[in-house]
Each structure stands twice: as structure tokens, then as C-alpha cells.
Design a protein around this motif. Sequence first.
Motif, PDB file in Angstrom:
ATOM      1  N   PRO A 429       0.826  -1.212   0.000  1.00 19.97           N
ATOM      2  CA  PRO A 429       0.000   0.000   0.000  1.00 19.97           C
ATOM      3  C   PRO A 429       0.862   1.265   0.000  1.00 19.97           C
ATOM      4  N   ASN A 430       0.303   2.335  -0.543  1.00 17.58           N
ATOM      5  CA  ASN A 430       0.934   3.657  -0.547  1.00 17.58           C
ATOM      6  C   ASN A 430       2.260   3.675  -1.298  1.00 17.58           C
ATOM      7  N   GLY A 431       2.368   2.847  -2.335  1.00 17.89           N
ATOM      8  CA  GLY A 431       3.553   2.889  -3.183  1.00 17.89           C
ATOM      9  C   GLY A 431       4.794   2.291  -2.558  1.00 17.89           C
ATOM     10  N   ALA A 432       4.642   1.467  -1.546  1.00 12.53           N
ATOM     11  CA  ALA A 432       5.806   0.840  -0.920  1.00 12.53           C
ATOM     12  C   ALA A 432       6.154  -0.459  -1.643  1.00 12.53           C
ATOM     13  N   LEU A 433       7.398  -0.889  -1.473  1.00 12.98           N
ATOM     14  CA  LEU A 433       7.888  -2.152  -2.012  1.00 12.98           C
ATOM     15  C   LEU A 433       8.647  -2.835  -0.894  1.00 12.98           C
ATOM     16  N   ALA A 434       8.267  -4.063  -0.567  1.00 16.51           N
ATOM     17  CA  ALA A 434       8.875  -4.726   0.588  1.00 16.51           C
ATOM     18  C   ALA A 434       8.810  -6.236   0.413  1.00 16.51           C
ATOM     19  N   THR A 435       9.555  -6.923   1.262  1.00 17.81           N
ATOM     20  CA  THR A 435       9.579  -8.384   1.216  1.00 17.81           C
ATOM     21  C   THR A 435       8.507  -9.003   2.111  1.00 17.81           C
ATOM     22  N   HIS A 591      20.988   2.934  -1.384  1.00 18.99           N
ATOM     23  CA  HIS A 591      20.120   2.928  -2.554  1.00 18.99           C
ATOM     24  C   HIS A 591      18.770   2.311  -2.183  1.00 18.99           C
ATOM     25  N   ARG A 592      17.811   2.439  -3.077  1.00 21.52           N
ATOM     26  CA  ARG A 592      16.505   1.818  -2.896  1.00 21.52           C
ATOM     27  C   ARG A 592      16.137   1.028  -4.152  1.00 21.52           C
ATOM     28  N   VAL A 593      15.257   0.049  -3.972  1.00 19.30           N
ATOM     29  CA  VAL A 593      14.745  -0.752  -5.075  1.00 19.30           C
ATOM     30  C   VAL A 593      13.386  -0.182  -5.484  1.00 19.30           C
ATOM     31  N   MET A 594      13.202   0.019  -6.786  1.00 22.45           N
ATOM     32  CA  MET A 594      11.939   0.559  -7.289  1.00 22.45           C
ATOM     33  C   MET A 594      11.382  -0.351  -8.370  1.00 22.45           C
ATOM     34  N   VAL A 595      10.063  -0.445  -8.424  1.00 22.36           N
ATOM     35  CA  VAL A 595       9.355  -1.114  -9.510  1.00 22.36           C
ATOM     36  C   VAL A 595       8.332  -0.133 -10.076  1.00 22.36           C
ATOM     37  N   GLN A 596       8.352   0.042 -11.384  1.00 20.59           N
ATOM     38  CA  GLN A 596       7.339   0.834 -12.073  1.00 20.59           C
ATOM     39  C   GLN A 596       6.498  -0.078 -12.946  1.00 20.59           C
ATOM     40  N   ILE A 597       5.195   0.204 -13.010  1.00 22.51           N
ATOM     41  CA  ILE A 597       4.252  -0.564 -13.828  1.00 22.51           C
ATOM     42  C   ILE A 597       3.428   0.406 -14.659  1.00 22.51           C
ATOM     43  N   GLN A 598       3.291   0.112 -15.953  1.00 23.23           N
ATOM     44  CA  GLN A 598       2.524   0.960 -16.854  1.00 23.23           C
ATOM     45  C   GLN A 598       1.970   0.091 -17.971  1.00 23.23           C
ATOM     46  N   SER A 599       1.210   0.707 -18.912  1.00 28.09           N
ATOM     47  CA  SER A 599       0.557  -0.094 -19.966  1.00 28.09           C
ATOM     48  C   SER A 599       0.873   0.372 -21.374  1.00 28.09           C
TER      49      SER A 599
END
Length: 647
Positions: A429-435, A591-599
Motif C-alpha cells: 500500500p501507498n507505493g511501498a515495495l517490501a519483502t 540505494h533503494r529498489v523501485m518497480v514501475q508498472i505501466q501499460s
Amino acid sequence: MHPLLRLGIVALAAGVLATPAVGGETTYKELPTEIPADFKPVNAGFDYERRTVDIPMRDGVTLHTVILVPKGATHAGILLTRTPYGADGMGHRGDSPHLGPTLRGYDNPADIIVQDGYIRVIQDIRGKNGSEGDFVMNRPPVGHGNPTAIDESTDIYDSIDWLVKHVPESNGKVGIIGISYDGFEAMIATIHPHPALKVAVPINPMIDGWMGDDWFHRGAFRQQMIPYIYGMVNSRKSNIGWTTGYRDDYDLYLRGGSAGDIGRAYGMEALGFWQKVLAHPAYDSFWSEQALDKIAAKEPMTVPTMLVHSLWDQEDNYGDMAVYRALAPRDPSHQKLWLVLGPWRHAKTWENASTIGAIELGSDTGKTFRQTMLRPFLAQYLKDGAPKANVAPVNAFVTGENAWRQLDTWPSSCRTGCKPSAQRWYAEPNGALATTVPSSGDDEYVSDPAKPVPYRVRPIQSWSHGVADREDSWPEWLVDDQRQFATRTDVLTYVSPVLDKPMGVSGEPLVHLLASTTGTDSDWVVKLIDVYPDEVEEKPSMGGYQLPVAMEIFRGRYREGYDKPKALEAGKALPYSFPLPTVNHVFQPGHRVMVQIQSSWFPLYDRNPQTFVPNIFNAKPADYIKATQKVVRDGENGTYVELPVAR
């Protein structure tokens, strides 16, 4: 001025001599030409001899071949490249009498050729430039969608047979090397090879044009390859250029309609290969039968082969790794197959490779590859009495750490076979990325084909044009900063907390997407990104940089099978699973890990109309509709990227 004098001046300007004749009439006699019938340049001081010959094939077709022999060469190995791009140009520069500068440029390892005294042979493939016969794009092997008795392998066999019999300076040993299309030639040479072929080096080869090389990626058509197809197939010499009048390809392709409409507007219905592309949008037998990884997997492994992969290859980032996956299990003792993974763009191996885009690599990685891996590897098989090369089965550059690793297998993070472990990074939620496993929910955006997400900052130039006033021209767009896209409302962004220790990722990340659309078809683009700290002391311009580590597209209609396009059920959350390209990267502390999703990813890939139609090449304007996309979190079954984390 006297009229006769004026007439004489005009006649001289036209290249003729006017002579008054008896009776006042004038006769004309042509001046002799100043061009000799057969000029022989004086090559005094040259350190090589250039020969050209048309080598006959078994069906009588001749292939134009340039042979460059170092002066004084005896018992020398032959290094062959076959190309559709013009052997004369690749084997000739008129500004130097020395072989090294003459060869400097595309697909010529000039330093190695000069250092080890190889005879350099460059040949026009069948149907291109100076060679006779008919051109077929990536002509498949006999029996694999090719009902004739002639293919690239037979042409290579016949060429090698002629060379070892007619080049007296050679030792009868031949190696083949090439990049991209020429890499396809180097790979196909290993199928039914001539006995004199001792080594092959396919670099960034075209292997499977539908799955992930030049023409499609997981079903999405690589629209910006239209100019390449146009130029390759419109003439023998590829001398009819692609011209549009547009500064920005985004405008060209958006206003042009579907990719099929673009082709029709430029007269491409006359081009045979373009017609094949239009007729085969799915992964049917036309594509699967000619995929070289599948073919090579069924053939004997007789030629030692070094596959060379570029981690940021903007054109052919699929095929060489597919070949490795197909062949490595058959070579457990490492006698026939080697792999190099370098931090490069497409075709960077012969150049200074100390940077890629804004990223500094800490050394000239291209020179390291050529001198410590490729040179001894070629010498072992092509030079008489050369020692066995001390080259590891896998040589892999680690980006983010800027170091080479010598490995026995891939994927691995150490010489003794430390296998990566799968680690899930969930959309939170809220644009977070976690394990950690997230709570249920979803995030949505509106995908509008009238305003597709650009794949790079505009203006976007054709693949074939670098932009003189920008550093981020086409060859290195895969390392472009992704911040411009993270701010769009039709791009979802998930980012991890700051890392407190290094995290290595080696192998293919796997995307597990649970998503719905209000349309009946959809594309899904997923990007794995390394986000730099906001402040980078040693290079302030890198502060906050969003470095793409791996990015890929998937066309939703192929969710149930690449050969079985099927409409999506509108509004229903469906699972999608597909790999990202190979990575070998360390996310550093801070650093941080990011994932972007688009169409959409435009205009690199054609727009999905988001309405299911049988063939998107024929989509009509009314088919292109807005759609609301939802990316779903559903505990362990929701959306995540599975990273192969190195131990």
C-alpha cells in the motif's frame, strides 16, 4: 563575342570539341576520357594486401568477399564475418595504409586482428550488396520453415571450403565472429559446420525475433524497427533511406495510427519480410520453427562457442541468453560453450567501454573483454601452437559493484556455484515495495492510447539516428533516468526503504502480476530500477538517479499461450507471469529498489488498442479506447517481482 567563339566555349563546357568544317558546318569530336579503364592503386607502404573475390556457392550463386592479408603472413588463422551491411565498407578505409585503422569500426576487433596476425575475411550475405542471389531476412536453416536446399549454413560451409583451399597464407583454421545480424550468422555457422570451422563468437545475436530480439518482445511489436526493416528489404544495397519529416517519432507514430497503417503509408506492402510480420503477429510455427536456440538445442555441439551478452542491449537482449540456457546443460564439462556478460549496449564490445550513459564503470570493460577473454580464446583455436586459454566458462561483470567475476555456471555469484535464492518484493500500500506479505487492496490508473507513456524523454529520434546535442541517444536509452516517467499518473511506482547492506541480483527477475483492465486487451510494462541516494558526493549529477536494471513488456492477449491470442475478461483480476531480461547487479547501501508498472511504452512498441482485435496491425481508430487498470495486492498471490538474490 564572335558567335563561333561563343559556340566553342559552350561545346568545351559540355565536354566536346567544336571544329569548323568545309561549307561552314561544324563537326564535334569527343575529348578522350581522363579515367583509365582499369586503375590499379599503388599500395607501397601498406602493411596488408586487399583481395576481393566472388566465391561460388553450390547452386552457382557467387558471394562477394573481401580478404585482408597481413604482409608476410604465413600459417595464419582466418577470422570471418558475414554481413548484410556491406563487406566493402567494413573492409576498407581509404585514409590509412595500415590494417588496424582500416578495420576500425563496426564489427571489427581491429586490435586483436593486428596483434595476432589473422587474415580478415568479410563477406556480403546472399542477396545483399555485392553478392548474388535472393535476400531473405534471417534466412532459416533448411527444414525449419525453409523448404529449399540452401541456407546460411550451406553458404558458410561453401565459403570456408573455398577459403582454406585458395588463401595460401592460411593455416586452414577458420573462426567466425559477428554482432547482431552478423552474430546471427556466427551462431548459425555452428549448425552443420565445415570441419575447418574451429571457433564461433556470436555477439548480441539475433536468435528469436518474436520472443525478445528485434521484431517483438513477448508479443508487443517493436514499432521503431520499422525503419530498419524498410532499409534492409527495399533494395540490395539498402540505399533507399527512411525519411519522415518528423523531429519526434512520438508524433510520427501517434498520428500514423497502427503499425500496419504506418507501413502502408510508406509503401511497405511491397516488402516481403514486412508482409510476413503482418501475417504472423502471434508466436506461430513461422517464428518458433526458425528460433535458433530451439534449433541449436537439437544439433550436435561441435564448434567451441563464446556467447557475448550485453546487459543493456537495446536491440537483442534475449537471444544469446536463450541459447545459453538451451546449450549449457549439454556441456557440463565446459568444453564447447562459454558466456560473457558485459555492462554494454548493443555492439559496444569493440569500443572504449568505461561508461554507459551517465554510469561510470571504473575501467575500460571493452578492452578487458577483448584482451583477457576474447584474444586468448580465439588464439587457442586459430593460432598454431597457441596455449590453452585460461578463460572461465562464464565471465560476468557485476554492475553497481564494477567488477568482473569468473564463474563456472550461470546464474551464479561465485566460482563454486553459489546459486541465487528467490526473494519476493511485493507491491505494498501507498507505493511501498517490501519483502513482507501485503494486505489486500489495489492501485489503479487510466491508460489512454491517445496519450501513451513515452519510453524516453522527448523528442524521440528514430533508432538509426543519434542526437548530436544529447548524450542519451538511441544506443544507450536503456540506462536513461526514469524520474520523468515516475511522475506520470498512468505509471504506478513502488519503492523500498533505503537498503542498509548490499543486495546482489544475478539472473532473470520474474514478474508475477495480478491485474485487471476495463478493456479486453492490455499491455503490461514492468521496470526494475536502482534508485540512487539523493546526494552522491563523488558525482552530484547522479543524485536521485533512477537507473533501469531490467525492463520488459508483455502483451496481455498471450497470457494463456504465445501462440493463442485471447481476449481478456474485462474487470477480472488475472495473473500474468513473465521474466525480465538478465541482470547481474548490486544494489548498494543507501540505494533503494523501485518497480514501475505501466501499460504503454511508446513509440518503441506499438500501442495496444485495449480492445481485442484479431490483428493489432489492422486496428482501426475506433478500437483504441481508454481503460482503467488495477494492480492487485492479494497476500502471497498478489503482485510481486521475484528477484534472484545472490548469496
